[in-house]
Enzyme design. Structure first.
Site, PDB file in Angstrom:
ATOM      1  N   SER A  76       7.561   2.740  12.505  1.00 52.46           N
ATOM      2  CA  SER A  76       8.834   3.792  12.648  1.00 52.46           C
ATOM      3  C   SER A  76       9.677   3.589  14.329  1.00 52.46           C
ATOM      4  O   SER A  76       8.933   3.001  15.022  1.00 52.46           O
ATOM      5  CB  SER A  76       8.401   5.093  12.500  1.00 52.46           C
ATOM      6  N   TYR A  82       1.469  11.674  15.203  1.00 52.95           N
ATOM      7  CA  TYR A  82       2.381  11.051  14.021  1.00 52.95           C
ATOM      8  C   TYR A  82       3.146   9.552  15.162  1.00 52.95           C
ATOM      9  O   TYR A  82       2.659   8.233  14.708  1.00 52.95           O
ATOM     10  CB  TYR A  82       3.635  11.210  13.640  1.00 52.95           C
ATOM     11  N   THR A 125       0.593  -1.435   0.101  1.00 56.19           N
ATOM     12  CA  THR A 125      -0.242  -0.127  -0.164  1.00 56.19           C
ATOM     13  C   THR A 125       0.577   1.123   0.024  1.00 56.19           C
ATOM     14  O   THR A 125       2.131   0.854   0.381  1.00 56.19           O
ATOM     15  CB  THR A 125      -0.584  -0.227   1.603  1.00 56.19           C
ATOM     16  N   GLY A 126       0.226   2.349  -0.702  1.00 54.02           N
ATOM     17  CA  GLY A 126       0.759   3.483  -0.349  1.00 54.02           C
ATOM     18  C   GLY A 126       1.888   3.817  -0.990  1.00 54.02           C
ATOM     19  O   GLY A 126       3.874   3.670  -1.024  1.00 54.02           O
ATOM     20  N   THR A 169       4.021   4.103  -4.604  1.00 56.47           N
ATOM     21  CA  THR A 169       3.880   5.392  -6.005  1.00 56.47           C
ATOM     22  C   THR A 169       5.587   5.125  -6.130  1.00 56.47           C
ATOM     23  O   THR A 169       6.209   5.747  -6.741  1.00 56.47           O
ATOM     24  CB  THR A 169       2.782   6.224  -6.321  1.00 56.47           C
ATOM     25  N   GLY A 212       8.968   6.185  -2.565  1.00 56.52           N
ATOM     26  CA  GLY A 212       9.631   6.133  -1.286  1.00 56.52           C
ATOM     27  C   GLY A 212       9.786   4.824  -0.708  1.00 56.52           C
ATOM     28  O   GLY A 212      10.292   3.700  -1.604  1.00 56.52           O
ATOM     29  N   ILE A 213       9.677   4.283   0.471  1.00 52.99           N
ATOM     30  CA  ILE A 213       9.992   3.102   1.002  1.00 52.99           C
ATOM     31  C   ILE A 213       9.225   1.808   0.290  1.00 52.99           C
ATOM     32  O   ILE A 213       9.488   1.016  -0.237  1.00 52.99           O
ATOM     33  CB  ILE A 213       9.605   2.983   2.450  1.00 52.99           C
TER      34      ILE A 213
END
Length: 264
Positions: A141, A154, A13-14, A16, A18-19
């Protein structure tokens, strides 16, 4: 170590940039077929085309859906019936002082960072259990353990992911499905790089200098004294998804450069 994921289907997921993007590439390199996800048609299409060029022998598909909403998740489920590997990578951060955070801010971030992974896991986990094999990974994280005072909301969402990951691992113990969290430290992801670039421009310094300043003032306990690359984080994720990691479950694996001062 030769990691072979041929015949396995993964959802990231997510993913497109970066990580998430690095994880897709790592899984594809290991032979898995991978579903790329994002909210925008253009970004998803571009990522799929580029990854297909890099790994022409791997099946790469894309699904446009906003997984921070129940409607978006339902749309995704209609397009992807099942998966062997689920990487709950979708997440963001919006630095804001604690006294300025509204109820809506807290709820919006919780939807993106936490409930998206809950929805995806709740849907795909039973099928993994039924097949007797599966991998679920939450991208948390180091902020889950060392809550940043400038992003308390966060940190809260990242700690919540650890609780969910451990609880689900307990739930599916002995089924052949493993559930883990991976905790990156400061990483040259799209979001972090944009923050560093903006900070560098406002101060008239280089991005490299801005990164070093961030480490010196905000993460001084870093042992590598640099930002990690997205590939370094992805390497851990790919391992956790492998057959070789079958005895690794219910744990939080740090790729934080030693920031968290703990031996456990």
């Amino acid at each position: 170590m030769n990691i072979n994921l041929k015949g396995r289907k993964a959802i990231v997921t997510g993913s497109t940039a970066g990580i998430g993007r690095a994880i897709v590439e790592g899984l594809a390199r290991a032979g898995a077929s991978v579903v790329v996800n994002g909210r925008g048609e253009e970004r998803v299409g571009k990522a799929v085309r580029e990854i297909r060029q890099l790994f022409p022998e791997s099946e790469i598909d894309g699904v446009v859906a906003d997984l921070a909403t129940a409607e978006g998740a339902a749309s995704f489920f209609k397009q992807v019936e099942g998966a062997d590997i689920l990487i709950n990578n979708l997440g963001t951060a919006k630095p804001k002082s604690f006294d300025e955070l509204t109820d809506a801010d807290w709820l919006d971030l919780f939807q993106i960072n936490v409930l998206s992974g809950v929805r995806m896991t709740r849907h795909y986990l039973p099928k993994m259990v039924k097949r007797g094999w599966g991998r679920v990974v939450f991208i948390s994280s180091e902020s889950a353990l060392a809550i940043p005072k400038e992003m308390i909301d966060y940190g809260m969402t990242k700690t919540a992911q650890l609780a969910i990951s451990r609880g689900v691992a307990e739930l599916v113990g002995g089924t052949g499905v493993t559930v883990n969290s991976v905790l990156p430290g400061p990483t040259r992801s799209e979001i972090m790089s944009n923050w560093m670039k903006s900070g560098a421009e406002s101060q008239g310094i280089t991005q490299a200098a801005a990164e070093q300043q961030f480490l010196d003032t905000t993460r001084p306990t870093s042992l590598i004294n640099r930002f990690a690359t997205t590939e370094e984080v992805a390497n851990m994720v790919v391992y956790v998804c492998s057959e070789q990691a079958s005895a690794t479950t219910g744990t939080a694996l740090r790729v934080d450069g030693g920031i968290v001062r703990s031996i456990a």
